[in-house]
Structure formats: C-alpha cells, structure tokens
Design a protein around this motif. Structure first.
Motif, PDB file in Angstrom:
ATOM      1  N   LYS A  12       0.826  -1.210   0.000  1.00 44.58           N
ATOM      2  CA  LYS A  12       0.000   0.000   0.000  1.00 44.58           C
ATOM      3  C   LYS A  12       0.861   1.260   0.000  1.00 44.58           C
ATOM      4  CE  LYS A  12      -3.733  -2.341   0.169  1.00 44.58           C
ATOM      5  NZ  LYS A  12      -4.304  -2.709  -1.092  1.00 44.58           N
ATOM      6  N   LEU A  13       2.123   1.127   0.436  1.00 42.61           N
ATOM      7  CA  LEU A  13       3.015   2.278   0.522  1.00 42.61           C
ATOM      8  C   LEU A  13       4.435   1.836   0.214  1.00 42.61           C
ATOM      9  CD1 LEU A  13       3.251   5.317   2.356  1.00 42.61           C
ATOM     10  CD2 LEU A  13       4.843   3.715   3.364  1.00 42.61           C
ATOM     11  N   ILE A  14       5.139   2.656  -0.550  1.00 39.10           N
ATOM     12  CA  ILE A  14       6.561   2.440  -0.798  1.00 39.10           C
ATOM     13  C   ILE A  14       7.309   3.635  -0.234  1.00 39.10           C
ATOM     14  CG2 ILE A  14       8.379   2.326  -2.539  1.00 39.10           C
ATOM     15  CD1 ILE A  14       6.494   0.813  -4.303  1.00 39.10           C
ATOM     16  N   ASP A  73       2.460  -2.899   3.909  1.00 40.06           N
ATOM     17  CA  ASP A  73       1.031  -3.149   3.737  1.00 40.06           C
ATOM     18  C   ASP A  73       0.245  -2.134   4.567  1.00 40.06           C
ATOM     19  OD1 ASP A  73       1.193  -4.047   6.384  1.00 40.06           O
ATOM     20  OD2 ASP A  73       0.880  -6.157   5.871  1.00 40.06           O
ATOM     21  N   ASN A  74      -1.043  -2.355   4.754  1.00 39.65           N
ATOM     22  CA  ASN A  74      -1.894  -1.408   5.488  1.00 39.65           C
ATOM     23  C   ASN A  74      -1.443  -1.139   6.911  1.00 39.65           C
ATOM     24  OD1 ASN A  74      -3.750  -0.570   3.579  1.00 39.65           O
ATOM     25  ND2 ASN A  74      -5.025  -2.391   3.864  1.00 39.65           N
ATOM     26  N   SER A  75      -0.806  -2.125   7.545  1.00 45.30           N
ATOM     27  CA  SER A  75      -0.408  -1.954   8.948  1.00 45.30           C
ATOM     28  C   SER A  75       0.738  -0.953   9.109  1.00 45.30           C
ATOM     29  CB  SER A  75      -0.007  -3.292   9.562  1.00 45.30           C
ATOM     30  OG  SER A  75       1.231  -3.730   9.037  1.00 45.30           O
ATOM     31  N   LEU A  76       1.513  -0.771   8.068  1.00 45.68           N
ATOM     32  CA  LEU A  76       2.693   0.111   8.095  1.00 45.68           C
ATOM     33  C   LEU A  76       3.650  -0.254   9.224  1.00 45.68           C
ATOM     34  CD1 LEU A  76       0.992   3.559   7.416  1.00 45.68           C
ATOM     35  CD2 LEU A  76       2.045   2.010   5.768  1.00 45.68           C
ATOM     36  N   ASP A  77       3.605  -1.505   9.627  1.00 49.75           N
ATOM     37  CA  ASP A  77       4.419  -1.981  10.738  1.00 49.75           C
ATOM     38  C   ASP A  77       5.835  -2.295  10.272  1.00 49.75           C
ATOM     39  OD1 ASP A  77       4.209  -2.283  13.430  1.00 49.75           O
ATOM     40  OD2 ASP A  77       3.375  -4.304  13.376  1.00 49.75           O
TER      41      ASP A  77
END
Length: 127
Positions: A12-14, A73-77
């Motif tokens: 979801k994010l790079i 991913d969505n968790s950004l963990d």
C-alpha cells in the motif's frame, strides 16, 4: 527482476530511502533518509517499473547501494520487503519476511530504459 508476488499485491506504501551506509546486521534495514513515500498508482507504477528491470551479469564493485525501496502493507508496521539497488555492480539485494531466498540477490541492467527511469524517479524524490 522478480519481486515477491504476494508482497507486491499487499503493498500500500513504498518508502524511498537514500542509503547512507551498509546495515549493521544482516537483517537490519539499510540506514538512510526517507526521501519519498509513494501510494496508490504511484506505488503500483514503481513496482511495475522494478519488475520490468531486465537481468544482467554480475559485476563486482563491493556492493555500495545508493537507493532502496521499502514496501509496506496497510499496517505500516514492518516492511514486507526492502530492495537495495547498486547501479554500479548491477545488483539488487532484497530482504524481508516476504522474500524467499531465491529472490534475495538479483542482477539488473542499469543501462536499460527501465533502470534509467527508476534512477530518475529516485533522484527526483531526493531533496
């Protein structure tokens, strides 16, 4: 170049990182400054560009990567994977929980259009 398919689908994010040194440990992320965050179509386009990198023979330079991308991913963990690019020795090293050993080290042609386009994106992202 091959990326871990399930991780690409979950991305979801790079985060684009200008690498400043080699990691302290084998499983540590590459240290550096995050210079950009790409989401949505921008992230998808970057992943497609990376996947389109043509292969190359190995060159020796001591592996001194200048850029990496971290996929979340969505968790950004934790990063699903991190890919560090050395445009001198044509090598990409990937790590992360989603990276199978067969994909950990790959080689790309830095003179090919997709590689030049990727490097241009990295440079535009840097302050």
């Amino acid at each position: 170049m091959q990326l871990p398919l399930e991780a690409v689908a979950a991305t979801k994010l790079i985060e684009v990182v200008r690498i400043s040194a080699l990691p302290a440990g084998r499983d540590d992320p590459y240290p550096g400054t995050a210079v950009a965050h790409w989401t949505g179509s921008e992230a998808a386009a970057a992943l497609a560009l990376i996947e389109s990198l043509p292969g190359s023979a190995q060159h020796r330079c001591g592996f001194s990567p200048g850029w990496s991308v971290r996929a979340y991913d969505n968790s950004l963990d934790l990063a699903l994977f991190e890919a560090a690019f050395c445009f001198t020795c044509h090598e990409v090293r990937m790590r992360g929980t989603a990276v199978p050993p067969a994909l950990a080290t790959q080689f790309f042609d830095p003179g090919a259009l997709p590689a030049r386009s990727l490097l241009s994106l990295f440079r535009k992202a840097a302050p």
